[in-house]
Design a protein around this motif. Structure first.
Motif, short mmCIF file in Angstrom:
data_model
loop_
_atom_site.label_atom_id
_atom_site.label_comp_id
_atom_site.label_asym_id
_atom_site.label_seq_id
_atom_site.Cartn_x
_atom_site.Cartn_y
_atom_site.Cartn_z
N ALA A 250 0.83 -1.21 0.00
CA ALA A 250 0.00 0.00 0.00
C ALA A 250 0.87 1.26 0.00
O ALA A 250 0.59 2.22 -0.72
N HIS A 251 1.92 1.27 0.81
CA HIS A 251 2.80 2.43 0.86
C HIS A 251 3.60 2.58 -0.43
O HIS A 251 3.84 3.70 -0.90
N ALA A 252 4.02 1.46 -1.02
CA ALA A 252 4.73 1.52 -2.30
C ALA A 252 3.83 2.10 -3.38
O ALA A 252 4.27 2.94 -4.19
N MET A 253 2.58 1.69 -3.42
CA MET A 253 1.65 2.21 -4.42
C MET A 253 1.40 3.70 -4.20
O MET A 253 1.34 4.46 -5.18
N GLU A 254 1.26 4.11 -2.96
CA GLU A 254 1.03 5.53 -2.67
C GLU A 254 2.23 6.37 -3.08
O GLU A 254 2.09 7.44 -3.69
N PHE A 255 3.43 5.89 -2.77
CA PHE A 255 4.63 6.64 -3.09
C PHE A 255 4.82 6.77 -4.60
O PHE A 255 5.23 7.82 -5.11
N LEU A 256 4.51 5.71 -5.34
CA LEU A 256 4.76 5.68 -6.79
C LEU A 256 3.54 6.05 -7.62
O LEU A 256 3.55 5.91 -8.84
N GLU A 257 2.50 6.55 -6.97
CA GLU A 257 1.24 6.82 -7.67
C GLU A 257 1.42 7.79 -8.84
O GLU A 257 0.71 7.70 -9.85
N VAL A 258 2.37 8.71 -8.73
CA VAL A 258 2.59 9.70 -9.79
C VAL A 258 2.98 9.03 -11.11
O VAL A 258 2.77 9.60 -12.19
N TYR A 259 3.50 7.80 -11.05
CA TYR A 259 3.93 7.10 -12.27
C TYR A 259 2.82 6.24 -12.86
O TYR A 259 2.99 5.69 -13.95
N LYS A 260 1.69 6.12 -12.16
CA LYS A 260 0.59 5.30 -12.65
C LYS A 260 0.01 5.91 -13.92
O LYS A 260 -0.35 7.09 -13.94
N GLY A 261 -0.09 5.13 -14.97
CA GLY A 261 -0.59 5.63 -16.23
C GLY A 261 0.45 6.37 -17.04
O GLY A 261 0.19 6.78 -18.18
N VAL A 262 1.64 6.57 -16.47
CA VAL A 262 2.72 7.28 -17.16
C VAL A 262 3.77 6.29 -17.65
O VAL A 262 4.19 6.33 -18.81
N LEU A 263 4.17 5.40 -16.75
CA LEU A 263 5.17 4.39 -17.10
C LEU A 263 4.48 3.04 -17.32
O LEU A 263 3.70 2.60 -16.46
N PRO A 264 4.74 2.38 -18.43
CA PRO A 264 4.10 1.08 -18.67
C PRO A 264 4.52 0.02 -17.67
O PRO A 264 3.81 -0.99 -17.51
N CYS A 265 5.65 0.23 -16.99
CA CYS A 265 6.12 -0.77 -16.03
C CYS A 265 5.70 -0.44 -14.60
O CYS A 265 6.30 -0.92 -13.64
N TYR A 266 4.64 0.37 -14.45
CA TYR A 266 4.22 0.82 -13.11
C TYR A 266 3.98 -0.35 -12.15
O TYR A 266 4.45 -0.34 -11.01
N ALA A 267 3.24 -1.36 -12.59
CA ALA A 267 2.94 -2.50 -11.70
C ALA A 267 4.23 -3.19 -11.27
O ALA A 267 4.36 -3.59 -10.10
N ASP A 268 5.17 -3.34 -12.19
CA ASP A 268 6.45 -3.96 -11.84
C ASP A 268 7.27 -3.07 -10.91
O ASP A 268 8.01 -3.56 -10.06
N LEU A 269 7.15 -1.75 -11.08
CA LEU A 269 7.82 -0.81 -10.17
C LEU A 269 7.34 -1.03 -8.74
O LEU A 269 8.14 -1.07 -7.80
N VAL A 270 6.02 -1.14 -8.58
CA VAL A 270 5.44 -1.35 -7.25
C VAL A 270 5.92 -2.68 -6.67
O VAL A 270 6.35 -2.74 -5.51
N ASP A 271 5.86 -3.74 -7.48
CA ASP A 271 6.31 -5.06 -7.01
C ASP A 271 7.76 -4.99 -6.54
O ASP A 271 8.10 -5.53 -5.49
N GLY A 272 8.61 -4.34 -7.33
CA GLY A 272 10.01 -4.25 -6.97
C GLY A 272 10.27 -3.40 -5.75
O GLY A 272 11.18 -3.70 -4.96
N PHE A 273 9.45 -2.36 -5.54
CA PHE A 273 9.68 -1.43 -4.44
C PHE A 273 9.38 -2.06 -3.09
O PHE A 273 9.94 -1.65 -2.06
#
Length: 348
Positions: A250-273
């Motif tokens: 939840a915190h990873a998604m909140e922190f990286l929310e600005v990249y949602k819809g911008v970077l195609p690898c957003y879901a993988d970014l969250v998983d990695g974070f």
């Protein structure tokens, strides 16, 4: 859990409650007891995890639900996990679930991995501050990794660290013998705990003229923290706060929310974070700190970083665009907000 839910549906047949920790033909198996906080039900659920270490290839993991006495996850490959991650008190992420390792399941696993997972606790002195990156590089080159780390003010900036790895005691003695006498002290675990007491040692972040640098979990696991600290300090930038922490999803998604819809690898970014512990740094400069830090990090695209900026962090530590080694604040106006989220909201 999205598309991962199906992977956790109980199998029809229940395996033995006590899968053995022994050589099993194609792999050696180790058993652990883990706990998962089910936030929806507000319950702590207990599982037994069997980790299969093949002679070649990635680890494989199976999970067993203790309460229902049923298989929870069939044996599956986990390329992002290493055996060293299953230390007691640590957290591992399996299909987006963060599981706390609370014990070894059997004596053989404890005997085989106890030495590997044991740790040495150390404290640097203030005069060692500018050389701590080089110290960490020596540790990482020797196969040791940070288990815990925090920068505190104790008569000056000092790093409190717990180091783990195979044969850690002997390797640390060898490293310490190469250092100036007295620049790093070995302390016991109870003393180390005092440096993580925030009422006694508050966060050192200044929250102004700052940018956030995050060494992503894959780079922490692969030994990249020393390089990042060394190069940031050598560039003339100030490291004013440092903390090792493990974000939940939840915190990873909140922190990286600005990249949602911008970077195609957003879901993988969250998983990695949230895949393991990361190291967060507050980096400061009187002017242009975000731009200076971005220059050290290099282009977000790893292939581009290797071509255009081969000495950058992302060129050296990146694996792909989701696991590109480091995160850095993109815009000057976002520096204080990102630093505050990590060091004020999460590290409390």
């Amino acid at each position: 859990l999205g598309s991962q839910v199906g992977r956790f549906r109980p199998a029809r047949r229940a395996p033995s409650l006590n899968p053995p920790s022994l050589a099993m033909g194609d792999a050696t198996a180790f058993g652990f007891t883990v706990e998962w906080h089910d936030k929806q039900a507000d319950l702590i659920r207990e599982y037994q995890v069997t980790v299969f270490q093949p002679s070649k290839g990635s680890l494989e993991v199976a999970m067993f639900d203790v309460k229902t006495a049923r298989s929870f996850l069939k044996r599956s490959e986990m390329p992002n996990l290493q055996l060293r991650d299953f230390r007691i008190g640590g957290v591992v992420t399996i299909h987006s679930r963060q599981l706390k390792v609370v014990g070894y399941k059997d004596a053989r696993t404890e005997q085989a991995l106890g030495v590997h997972h044991s740790g040495v606790c150390v404290l640097t002195v203030p005069s060692m501050f500018m050389q701590v990156g080089q110290l960490m590089e020596r540790m990482e080159t020797a196969g040791l990794r940070l288990a815990r780390m925090r920068l505190v003010n104790c008569g000056g900036p000092v790093f409190a660290m717990q180091i783990s790895g195979d044969n850690v005691e002997n390797k640390w003695r060898s490293i310490q013998a190469s250092l100036e006498p007295g620049c790093v002290q070995q302390i016991d675990n109870s003393e180390l705990e005092s440096y993580f007491d925030r009422s006694r040692f508050p966060c050192t972040a200044a929250f102004d003229n700052c940018s956030l640098c995050v060494v992503r979990p894959h780079a922490v696991r692969e030994g990249g923290v020393g390089l990042v600290l060394k190069e940031i300090m050598a560039s003339g930038l100030e490291v004013s706060a440092a903390e090792m922490l493990h974000l939940d999803r939840a915190h990873a998604m909140e922190f990286l929310e600005v990249y949602k819809g911008v970077l195609p690898c957003y879901a993988d970014l969250v998983d990695g974070f949230c895949a393991g512990p990361l190291v967060a740094l507050e980096v400061r400069s009187q002017t242009g700190v975000c731009e200076k830090l971005r220059d050290l990090c290099g282009p977000h695209d790893v292939d581009m970083a290797r071509y255009l900026r081969p000495q950058s962090f992302r060129a050296k530590l990146g694996k792909d665009n989701a696991q590109n080694g480091v995160h850095s604040t993109d815009l000057e106006d976002d520096g204080e907000r990102e630093v505050s989220y990590i060091f004020n909201t999460l590290c409390t």
